[in-house]
Write a protein that holds these residues in place. Structure first.
Motif, short mmCIF file in Angstrom:
data_model
loop_
_atom_site.label_atom_id
_atom_site.label_comp_id
_atom_site.label_asym_id
_atom_site.label_seq_id
_atom_site.Cartn_x
_atom_site.Cartn_y
_atom_site.Cartn_z
N MET A 1 0.82 -1.21 0.00
CA MET A 1 0.00 0.00 0.00
C MET A 1 0.86 1.27 0.00
O MET A 1 0.53 2.26 -0.65
N LEU A 2 1.98 1.25 0.72
CA LEU A 2 2.84 2.44 0.77
C LEU A 2 3.45 2.73 -0.60
O LEU A 2 3.54 3.88 -1.02
N PHE A 3 3.87 1.67 -1.30
CA PHE A 3 4.42 1.87 -2.64
C PHE A 3 3.34 2.36 -3.59
O PHE A 3 3.59 3.20 -4.46
N ALA A 4 2.12 1.84 -3.42
CA ALA A 4 1.01 2.29 -4.26
C ALA A 4 0.72 3.77 -4.02
O ALA A 4 0.47 4.53 -4.96
N ALA A 5 0.76 4.18 -2.75
CA ALA A 5 0.52 5.59 -2.43
C ALA A 5 1.59 6.49 -3.03
O ALA A 5 1.30 7.56 -3.57
N LYS A 6 2.84 6.04 -2.95
CA LYS A 6 3.94 6.83 -3.49
C LYS A 6 3.78 7.07 -4.98
O LYS A 6 4.12 8.14 -5.50
N HIS A 7 3.24 6.07 -5.69
CA HIS A 7 3.07 6.19 -7.14
C HIS A 7 1.63 6.53 -7.53
O HIS A 7 1.25 6.38 -8.68
N GLU A 19 -6.13 -1.23 9.87
CA GLU A 19 -5.46 -1.34 8.58
C GLU A 19 -4.43 -0.22 8.40
O GLU A 19 -3.33 -0.45 7.88
N VAL A 20 -4.78 0.98 8.84
CA VAL A 20 -3.84 2.10 8.78
C VAL A 20 -2.64 1.84 9.69
O VAL A 20 -1.49 2.06 9.31
N THR A 21 -2.93 1.35 10.89
CA THR A 21 -1.85 1.02 11.84
C THR A 21 -0.89 0.01 11.24
O THR A 21 0.34 0.18 11.28
N SER A 22 -1.43 -1.05 10.68
CA SER A 22 -0.61 -2.10 10.09
C SER A 22 0.18 -1.59 8.90
O SER A 22 1.37 -1.89 8.75
N CYS A 23 -0.48 -0.79 8.06
CA CYS A 23 0.16 -0.30 6.84
C CYS A 23 1.34 0.62 7.16
O CYS A 23 2.41 0.48 6.56
N ILE A 24 1.16 1.53 8.11
CA ILE A 24 2.19 2.53 8.38
C ILE A 24 3.26 2.02 9.34
O ILE A 24 4.46 2.18 9.09
N LEU A 25 2.85 1.39 10.43
CA LEU A 25 3.82 1.01 11.46
C LEU A 25 4.30 -0.44 11.35
O LEU A 25 5.35 -0.78 11.90
N GLY A 26 3.56 -1.27 10.63
CA GLY A 26 3.96 -2.66 10.47
C GLY A 26 5.36 -2.85 9.91
O GLY A 26 6.13 -3.67 10.42
N PRO A 27 5.75 -2.09 8.87
CA PRO A 27 7.09 -2.28 8.30
C PRO A 27 8.23 -2.01 9.27
O PRO A 27 9.35 -2.47 9.04
N LEU A 28 7.97 -1.30 10.36
CA LEU A 28 9.04 -1.04 11.34
C LEU A 28 9.53 -2.34 11.98
O LEU A 28 10.64 -2.39 12.51
N ASP A 182 9.23 7.61 2.52
CA ASP A 182 8.63 8.14 1.29
C ASP A 182 7.19 7.64 1.14
O ASP A 182 6.28 8.41 0.78
N GLY A 183 6.99 6.36 1.40
CA GLY A 183 5.65 5.79 1.28
C GLY A 183 4.69 6.33 2.32
O GLY A 183 3.52 6.61 2.03
N VAL A 184 5.16 6.48 3.56
CA VAL A 184 4.31 6.98 4.64
C VAL A 184 3.88 8.42 4.37
O VAL A 184 2.71 8.78 4.54
N ILE A 185 4.81 9.24 3.93
CA ILE A 185 4.48 10.64 3.63
C ILE A 185 3.40 10.70 2.54
O ILE A 185 2.41 11.43 2.66
#
Length: 245
Positions: A1-7, A19-28, A182-185
Motif C-alpha cells: 500500500m505504501l508503494f502504491a501511495a507513493k506512485h 489497517e492504517v496502523t498495520s500499513c504505516i507502522l507494520g514495516p518497522l 517516502d511511502g508513509v508521507i
C-alpha cells in the motif's frame, strides 16, 4: 500500500483504523532496532533526560497484544526496546484514525496493565488525527488516574507530526527507512494529512468577538472610493473612511 501511495496507485481511501496502523507502522518490524530508536527519539516529544542513554540492540513490536491475564486490555502497538536482552524502554501506542477514545478507562487500563518496574521506563502515546480533541480526551482520562508518573509519560501525538519528522530527517535514516518514509508521507498526504497543523491550539480557548468593534478590515463602499482614507485612530479596524470629508 505504501508503494502504491507513493506512485498514486492506491484507490482505497476508507481504510479502517487497524489497517492504517498495520500499513504505516507494520514495516518497522523489519527495520534495524537502531533505526526504529532513532525515529522514536526525534518523533516522540519527551525530555532528553527521560530517554535511556544507551542504544538498543533489540526492538520487539507487538501489535494488538492482550496485556491482561484475565479480561482484555489491548493497545494497538507495544514496542519493547532491549540492550543485550536487558529491558530498556517500553512504548505503548493507542492509535486512532477516525474514531474517538473508547471511554475514559481505555488509556488508564493500558497503563495499569504494565508492571510497576516497566512503568518506570515506559512511554504512552495517543496517536490521533485531531490533537485538539486528543488532548481533551487525555485530560478526561487523567481525572480518573491523576498519577504523576503517568502524567509525565503520557502524550498526544498527531499523524501530521510524523510527516514533519520524516520530511526533516529522511537524509539521516538508512536506505530501508528512507523508502518507508517516502511511502508513509505519500500515504498520509493522500488522505488529507498535511504538515500545516491549523489552529488546534485554539480548541480550548473561549473567544468573544464583537464584530462591530473588532473587525480587522472594513471594506469601503464603492461610492466612497473618491473619499480620503486614513489609518484607524480609535476603532480597531484596518482602514476606515474619513467621516469629516
Amino acid at each position: 500500500m505504501l508503494f502504491a501511495a507513493k506512485h498514486r496507485k492506491d484507490r482505497n481511501f476508507k481504510l479502517r483504523e487497524d489497517e492504517v496502523t498495520s500499513c504505516i507502522l507494520g514495516p518497522l518490524s523489519y527495520m534495524p532496532p537502531e533505526d526504529v530508536w532513532a525515529l522514536f527519539r526525534v518523533w516522540l516529544p519527551f525530555k532528553v533526560e527521560m530517554w535511556p542513554t544507551e542504544t538498543p540492540t533489540g526492538a520487539d513490536l507487538s501489535f494488538w497484544p492482550n496485556l491482561e491475564n484475565e479480561g482484555r486490555t489491548e493497545p494497538d502497538l507495544v514496542v519493547r526496546f532491549t540492550n543485550n536482552a536487558k529491558p530498556m524502554l517500553t512504548v505503548l501506542f493507542e492509535i486512532k484514525w477516525n474514531s474517538a477514545i473508547s471511554g475514559k478507562q481505555e488509556l488508564v487500563n493500558q497503563w495499569e496493565a504494565l508492571s510497576d518496574d516497566e512503568k518506570k521506563t515506559a512511554f504512552h502515546i495517543y496517536l490521533v488525527k485531531d490533537t485538539g480533541r486528543g488532548n481533551r480526551e487525555l485530560t478526561q482520562s487523567l481525572t480518573d488516574s491523576p498519577k504523576k508518573l503517568w502524567r509525565e509519560r503520557l502524550v498526544c501525538v498527531g499523524w501530521r507530526s510524523l510527516i514533519e519528522i520524516l520530511l526533516y530527517n529522511r537524509p539521516k535514516f538508512g536506505t530501508a527507512m528512507n523508502l518507508w518514509a517516502d511511502g508513509v508521507i505519500a500515504f498520509l498526504q493522500r488522505r488529507g494529512q498535511t504538515t500545516f497543523t491549523g489552529f488546534e491550539w485554539l480548541a480550548d480557548e473561549i473567544v468573544s468577538i464583537a464584530p462591530e468593534k473588532e473587525l480587522f478590515w472594513n471594506p469601503l463602499p464603492w461610492f466612497s472610493m473618491g473619499n480620503k482614507v486614513s489609518p484607524p485612530t480609535v476603532d480597531p479596524i484596518f482602514w476606515r473612511t474619513n467621516s469629516n470629508d
